[in-house]
Design a protein around this motif. Structure first.
Motif, short mmCIF file in Angstrom:
data_model
loop_
_atom_site.label_atom_id
_atom_site.label_comp_id
_atom_site.label_asym_id
_atom_site.label_seq_id
_atom_site.Cartn_x
_atom_site.Cartn_y
_atom_site.Cartn_z
N GLY A 160 0.80 -1.22 0.00
CA GLY A 160 0.00 0.00 0.00
C GLY A 160 0.83 1.27 0.00
N LYS A 207 3.88 1.43 -4.48
CA LYS A 207 4.88 0.89 -5.41
C LYS A 207 4.29 0.72 -6.82
N GLY A 208 3.12 0.09 -6.88
CA GLY A 208 2.50 -0.16 -8.19
C GLY A 208 2.12 1.14 -8.89
N THR A 209 1.51 2.05 -8.14
CA THR A 209 1.10 3.35 -8.68
C THR A 209 2.31 4.08 -9.25
N SER A 213 6.03 -8.57 -9.30
CA SER A 213 5.84 -9.98 -8.95
C SER A 213 4.38 -10.26 -8.61
N ARG A 230 -0.89 -12.67 -9.96
CA ARG A 230 -2.34 -12.49 -10.19
C ARG A 230 -2.76 -12.92 -11.60
N GLU A 247 0.60 -14.28 2.92
CA GLU A 247 1.97 -14.76 3.16
C GLU A 247 2.77 -14.69 1.88
N GLY A 304 7.96 -5.16 -5.91
CA GLY A 304 7.48 -6.33 -5.16
C GLY A 304 8.49 -7.46 -5.10
N ARG A 324 11.85 -9.59 -1.86
CA ARG A 324 11.08 -9.39 -0.64
C ARG A 324 11.67 -10.15 0.54
N ARG A 337 -8.66 0.84 -2.38
CA ARG A 337 -8.03 0.60 -3.69
C ARG A 337 -8.99 -0.10 -4.67
N TYR A 383 -6.65 2.76 -8.91
CA TYR A 383 -7.37 3.95 -8.42
C TYR A 383 -7.50 3.88 -6.90
N ARG A 385 -0.30 -9.02 5.92
CA ARG A 385 0.70 -8.61 4.92
C ARG A 385 1.67 -7.60 5.52
N LEU A 401 3.10 11.99 0.70
CA LEU A 401 2.75 13.17 -0.11
C LEU A 401 1.80 12.75 -1.25
#
Ligand code: AP5
Ligand code: ZN
Length: 216
Positions: free
Chosen positions: A10, A13-15, A31, A36, A57, A85, A88, A127, A137, A171, A199
């Motif tokens: 959250g 990272k993806g955004t 990853s 997914r 996990e 990702g 890790r 999310r 989004y 997580r 920010l």
């Protein structure tokens, strides 16, 4: 150049990876997205990963490492990549440095996006992701023009299975115990660059681009 984005679930990272990979023309390797994708197609890898992901996990190192090694060997990663990702765990970090070294390459910088735990829960519960283009989004912080619908392609947005409050808490625990040691690992190698992830999204993008361009 090879960039590893580090940060808790959250953190953004993806955004950020979507914006930065476009700007710097780097392949974006997530990853979580690869897992997914496999889940959706019901591949053997997807079936194996599902239980771990549903519980919040980590998927075992050997499986994850070979998946990333295969991805990194493709032509679009020959000049560089933005990893989101992965790694890790310390074992994944070691494996990554070995696979890059084999090709005479190395990690250039590891930006760490920092965000306090209470903000993470709020972000993940709001999310919404597009199943078609993958855009992420947030119902409050980055809403689509029309509720539940992707601005770009009109697809119906969905919430991730592992964003349930109980799974999110796990997580974050898993991040603290298994992934946070990588902060010191990369600090020791002079690769870590901390960025304030609280920010607004565009500001975080600017800070990340600054730390990346400094080394590139
Ligand atoms: P993965 O998909 O990697 O999930 P994660 O690390 O938990 O990260 P997230 O995708 O949840 O968060 P993010 O940091 O990308 O945040 P986002 O940009 O979406 O992994 C999922 C699972 O796969 C794992 O639990 C594990 O089982 C498995 N897995 C994956 N990699 C593995 C590995 N290497 N080894 C073993 N197992 C692995 O942002 C979140 C929300 O906040 C969005 O709604 C966004 O719009 C909003 N937001 C973002 N930035 C801001 C901002 N600056 N201000 C306000 N809102 C913001
Ligand atoms: Zn879309």
């Amino acid at each position: 150049m090879y960039v590893v984005l580090l940060g808790p679930p959250g953190a953004g990272k993806g955004t950020q990876a979507q914006a930065i990979s476009q700007e710097l023309k780097l392949a974006h390797i997530s990853s979580g997205d690869i897992f997914r994708e496999n889940l959706k197609k019901e591949t053997e890898l997807g079936k194996l990963a599902k239980g771990y992901m549903d519980r919040g996990e980590l998927v075992p190192d050997d499986v994850t490492i070979s998946m990333i090694e295969e991805r990194l060997s493709r032509p679009d990663c020959a000049e560089g990549a933005l990893l989101d990702g992965f790694p890790r765990t310390p074992a994944q970090a070691e494996a990554l440095s070995v696979m890059l070294a084999k090709q005479g390459k190395q990690i250039d910088v590891v930006p760490l996006i920092t965000v306090p735990a209470e903000v993470l829960v709020e972000r993940l519960s709001g999310r919404w992701t597009c199943p078609t283009c993958g855009y992420v989004y947030h119902s409050v912080f980055n809403p689509p023009k029309q509720t539940g619908v992707c601005d770009t392609d009109g697809a119906a947005l969905y919430q991730r299975e592992d964003d349930k409050p109980e799974t999110v808490k796990n997580r974050i625990r898993v991040y603290e115990s298994q992934t946070a040691p990588l902060i010191e690992y990369y600090q020791k190698r002079n690769l870590l660059a901390e960025v304030d992830g609280t920010l607004p999204i565009e500001h975080v993008t600017q800070s990340l681009l600054e730390v990346i361009k400094k080394v590139g």
